[in-house]
Every structure is written in C-alpha cells, then in structure tokens.
Design an enzyme around this catalytic site. Structure first.
Site, mmCIF file in Angstrom:
data_model
loop_
_atom_site.group_PDB
_atom_site.id
_atom_site.type_symbol
_atom_site.label_atom_id
_atom_site.label_comp_id
_atom_site.label_asym_id
_atom_site.label_seq_id
_atom_site.Cartn_x
_atom_site.Cartn_y
_atom_site.Cartn_z
ATOM 1 N N LYS A 125 12.605 -39.621 -18.776
ATOM 2 C CA LYS A 125 13.631 -38.944 -19.560
ATOM 3 C C LYS A 125 14.842 -38.549 -18.730
ATOM 4 O O LYS A 125 15.836 -38.084 -19.278
ATOM 5 C CB LYS A 125 13.028 -37.713 -20.248
ATOM 6 C CG LYS A 125 11.903 -38.053 -21.222
ATOM 7 C CD LYS A 125 11.275 -36.804 -21.809
ATOM 8 C CE LYS A 125 10.101 -37.141 -22.723
ATOM 9 N NZ LYS A 125 8.952 -37.692 -21.976
ATOM 10 N N LYS A 160 11.291 -31.587 -26.436
ATOM 11 C CA LYS A 160 10.123 -32.191 -25.806
ATOM 12 C C LYS A 160 10.076 -31.811 -24.330
ATOM 13 O O LYS A 160 11.116 -31.518 -23.714
ATOM 14 C CB LYS A 160 10.124 -33.714 -25.975
ATOM 15 C CG LYS A 160 11.411 -34.417 -25.621
ATOM 16 C CD LYS A 160 11.354 -35.885 -26.055
ATOM 17 C CE LYS A 160 12.702 -36.573 -25.859
ATOM 18 N NZ LYS A 160 12.664 -37.985 -26.311
ATOM 19 N N ARG A 210 10.359 -50.262 -29.129
ATOM 20 C CA ARG A 210 9.955 -50.475 -27.738
ATOM 21 C C ARG A 210 10.407 -51.872 -27.333
ATOM 22 O O ARG A 210 10.010 -52.877 -27.938
ATOM 23 C CB ARG A 210 8.437 -50.333 -27.586
ATOM 24 C CG ARG A 210 7.829 -50.873 -26.291
ATOM 25 C CD ARG A 210 8.445 -50.325 -25.010
ATOM 26 N NE ARG A 210 8.397 -48.879 -24.921
ATOM 27 C CZ ARG A 210 7.399 -48.193 -24.384
ATOM 28 N NH1 ARG A 210 6.344 -48.843 -23.916
ATOM 29 N NH2 ARG A 210 7.460 -46.881 -24.309
ATOM 30 N N ARG A 224 7.996 -49.103 -33.833
ATOM 31 C CA ARG A 224 6.873 -48.213 -34.097
ATOM 32 C C ARG A 224 7.330 -47.212 -35.151
ATOM 33 O O ARG A 224 8.177 -46.365 -34.884
ATOM 34 C CB ARG A 224 6.429 -47.519 -32.805
ATOM 35 C CG ARG A 224 5.937 -48.505 -31.746
ATOM 36 C CD ARG A 224 5.905 -47.898 -30.370
ATOM 37 N NE ARG A 224 7.243 -47.518 -29.930
ATOM 38 C CZ ARG A 224 7.484 -46.850 -28.800
ATOM 39 N NH1 ARG A 224 6.485 -46.478 -28.013
ATOM 40 N NH2 ARG A 224 8.712 -46.538 -28.458
ATOM 41 N N ARG A 232 6.798 -38.068 -34.842
ATOM 42 C CA ARG A 232 6.581 -38.900 -33.671
ATOM 43 C C ARG A 232 6.156 -40.306 -34.086
ATOM 44 O O ARG A 232 5.458 -40.485 -35.077
ATOM 45 C CB ARG A 232 5.510 -38.273 -32.774
ATOM 46 C CG ARG A 232 5.853 -36.873 -32.285
ATOM 47 C CD ARG A 232 4.663 -36.212 -31.633
ATOM 48 N NE ARG A 232 3.559 -36.029 -32.563
ATOM 49 C CZ ARG A 232 2.354 -35.586 -32.213
ATOM 50 N NH1 ARG A 232 2.106 -35.293 -30.948
ATOM 51 N NH2 ARG A 232 1.415 -35.449 -33.116
ATOM 52 N N ASP A 272 12.768 -47.214 -24.930
ATOM 53 C CA ASP A 272 12.656 -46.766 -26.313
ATOM 54 C C ASP A 272 14.049 -46.605 -26.897
ATOM 55 O O ASP A 272 14.886 -45.868 -26.343
ATOM 56 C CB ASP A 272 11.902 -45.434 -26.392
ATOM 57 C CG ASP A 272 10.459 -45.562 -25.915
ATOM 58 O OD1 ASP A 272 9.922 -46.683 -25.953
ATOM 59 O OD2 ASP A 272 9.880 -44.538 -25.512
ATOM 60 N N GLU A 280 14.465 -43.254 -23.803
ATOM 61 C CA GLU A 280 13.625 -43.187 -22.605
ATOM 62 C C GLU A 280 13.595 -44.550 -21.920
ATOM 63 O O GLU A 280 13.705 -45.591 -22.561
ATOM 64 C CB GLU A 280 12.187 -42.769 -22.938
ATOM 65 C CG GLU A 280 12.042 -41.357 -23.454
ATOM 66 C CD GLU A 280 10.591 -40.922 -23.598
ATOM 67 O OE1 GLU A 280 9.710 -41.596 -23.017
ATOM 68 O OE2 GLU A 280 10.344 -39.923 -24.282
ATOM 69 N N ASN A 282 10.807 -46.236 -19.588
ATOM 70 C CA ASN A 282 9.428 -46.044 -19.133
ATOM 71 C C ASN A 282 9.118 -46.998 -17.984
ATOM 72 O O ASN A 282 9.064 -48.206 -18.172
ATOM 73 C CB ASN A 282 8.462 -46.292 -20.293
ATOM 74 C CG ASN A 282 8.659 -45.297 -21.420
ATOM 75 O OD1 ASN A 282 8.174 -44.183 -21.366
ATOM 76 N ND2 ASN A 282 9.411 -45.698 -22.441
#
Length: 317
Positions: A125, A160, A210, A224, A232, A272, A280, A282
């Site tokens: 993040k 978050k 993603r 997603r 979420r 994301d 984000e 990852n």
C-alpha cells in the site's frame, strides 16, 4: 538442465491446490525437472555468515488430500541453490522483514524471487504512492483529526491497516456512519502504524481487478466481484472471480509502473485496479495464476518460470 529450487512458504499442507499460486509454480517446476525443497520461515537461520534452512525435498501432485510428499529434512546452504522463492503470505511484519534481510545475503548468487531488498522496500500500500496520477485520493495518517477531515472531504471512504492483507480490517465508512471514532480507536489499540484511507470507488461493485505482471509486463487479469452486502472483494471472503480483459487505462497503469518493477527485480507481481485507479501493488506473495489460467486457457506459471530460468542462466536479477 534442472535447477535446484527452494520454496520459502507457509506449510504446503495448508494450500488450496485449486487456487494457490505457489502450488502452481511448484507443479511447473516439477514438470520442468527441477529439484524442489520446501521450508517455512521459522526454518530459516543465519550461522557463521551463511544463510541456512532446515528444508525437505518436495514433490507435488494435483490430488486433493494427497497433494504433496516431503522427504527427510536437510540443512541447506541457500547460497548454493539456483533459485529461492520468497512466497510466504503476509502479514508484512518484522518477522517477514527479517527474512528479507537474511535472504539479501544470498541474492543474486541464488536468484531470490522476488528480490528480497525490493520486497522489503515496496510494501503493497506504500509502493503505489511513488507513482503520479494512478491512485485514488489517499491519506496515510495516524491523527484522527486528519482522517475525519478526509472523510468530510470525500464523504464515502475506505479505511484499512497499512500492512494488512486479505481484506482483514478493511471498512467502508459512509458519510452518515457513526462508527468512525470507534473504528479509529480500534485501529490505534491494534497497532502503532498509521491508517490508510482512500476515497471509496463505487466501480468495485463491478469488480476489483487483479492484473498479473511478469518482469514488468501485464500478462492477464481477473475481476473479483464482492458478494452481496460485502465491501471487500477478496475471494476468501466471498468475492467471485470473473473473466476480465485489460482496458486502455489498465495498460496505462502497467506502463507507468512496469519499468520500476523490472528494475527492482520484482518478477512476479499482482496489482489491484478498481475502475481507473490502482490501489495496491502486491509483491510479497501475489495470487491469481490459477484463476486467470482457467478463464484464459494460458499457463502463466510457465511464463514466470521462462523468465526465472533465463535470468538464472545469465546470472541476472
């Protein structure tokens, strides 16, 4: 010629063989004739200037309930291996960070994927904040007054934990939500770290995308979609994967970050994207390979291994 490969991961017994990306990478390694070892982070240690691990030879198969076999434990000098996969799941805490410091001693003599120093310096993040014009309005702060001002400005926000994962501790706070103060108190008691707040992006109802990048290049994506009544989109909390394609905006985002990923030795990355915004990056233990493979009929783990083998052959990061 087969490589000698170690997977630093959560225990193989815990993986979901239908969804886990590390399992897919292991299957591909085995199919290519590579020798595999398995160890968990507590099995890693430093002794007399060597980075060692108590590891077990591993074989895998796509058979529920019988998906792995482990041999007798051996003490390995990880610098003598060809490839070490840094694949344990977050949380990205001091235990995780310590493993990156240890593995940094052996990279690139043993190719660590992803580069441990870059993993340590690119929290999911926080790394995204280094790129202009691609993230939604965002605040990272500890001061409750700043967070209240941010909610007053943007009305509908997401809160978050800065180093959380898997959707844990993620809350949508609407303009009339009276729980903001209680949530801030909860966060402050749980951690000394700042909170990340972002303007809520309503396009998440159509999917949190993603996108997988290999050596800085986008190669596939899934959406997603959050379950009804759920903010979420993470699949383990009910998010449903659906087929996705890369839009012009997706490719702009990938072009903006791709060179930085490649330069830092971040070979396997999942980002994301919600609507037009990157939320984000990852780099620790990205997932999504198996889901994309099913929708697109591709073999992303094979493409990842192609890059890893080429870099190993040339002694590069």
């Amino acid at each position: 010629m087969g490589l000698v490969v170690a997977f630093q991961m959560d225990h193989i017994s815990t993986v979901d063989i239908e969804a886990d990306s590390t399992f897919a990478l292991a299957l591909e390694a085995q199919a290519r004739g590579h020798t595999m070892y398995h160890y968990t982070p507590p099995d890693l240690f430093f002794h007399d200037r060597k980075v060692m691990a108590k590891a077990q030879p591993m074989t895998v198969r796509r058979e529920k309930g019988r998906h792995y076999e482990l041999g007798a434990a051996e003490i390995l000098d990880l610098a003598t291996l060809d490839v070490v996969w840094l694949r344990q799941d977050p949380p990205f805490d001091m235990a995780y960070i310590t493993t990156t410091h240890l593995l940094e001693h052996i990279h690139p003599r043993a190719l660590v994927v992803n580069d441990p120093a870059s993993v340590r310096n690119a929290p999911e993040k926080l790394f995204v904040t280094h790129f202009d014009g691609i993230m939604p309005p965002t605040l990272i702060a500890s001061d409750p007054a700043r967070i209240r001002e941010f909610r007053a400005e943007h009305k509908d926000i997401i809160l978050k934990p800065l180093f959380g994962n898997g959707g844990a501790g993620v809350f949508r706070v609407k303009p009339d939500d009276e729980n903001l103060t209680a949530l801030l108190e909860m966060f402050s008691k749980a951690s000394r770290e700042p909170i990340i707040a972002q303007r809520y992006v309503p396009e998440v109802r159509q999917g949190d995308k993603r996108i997988i990048l290999i050596d800085g290049e986008p190669v596939g994506a899934i959406d997603r979609v959050p379950a009804e009544g759920e903010a979420r989109s993470n699949m383990h909390v009910g998010g449903v994967p659906v087929k996705a394609t890369l839009t012009k905006r997706d490719r702009e985002i990938c072009a903006a970050i791709g060179p930085a990923l490649k330069e830092r030795g971040l070979i396997f990355v999942g980002i994301d994207v919600i609507g037009n915004w990157l939320t984000e990056i990852n780099v620790t233990s990205p997932t999504g390979l198996q889901q994309i493979n099913r929708f697109d009929g591709v073999n992303l783990e094979g493409r990842i291994w192609d890059v890893v083998e080429e870099k190993r052959a040339h002694g590069a990061r």
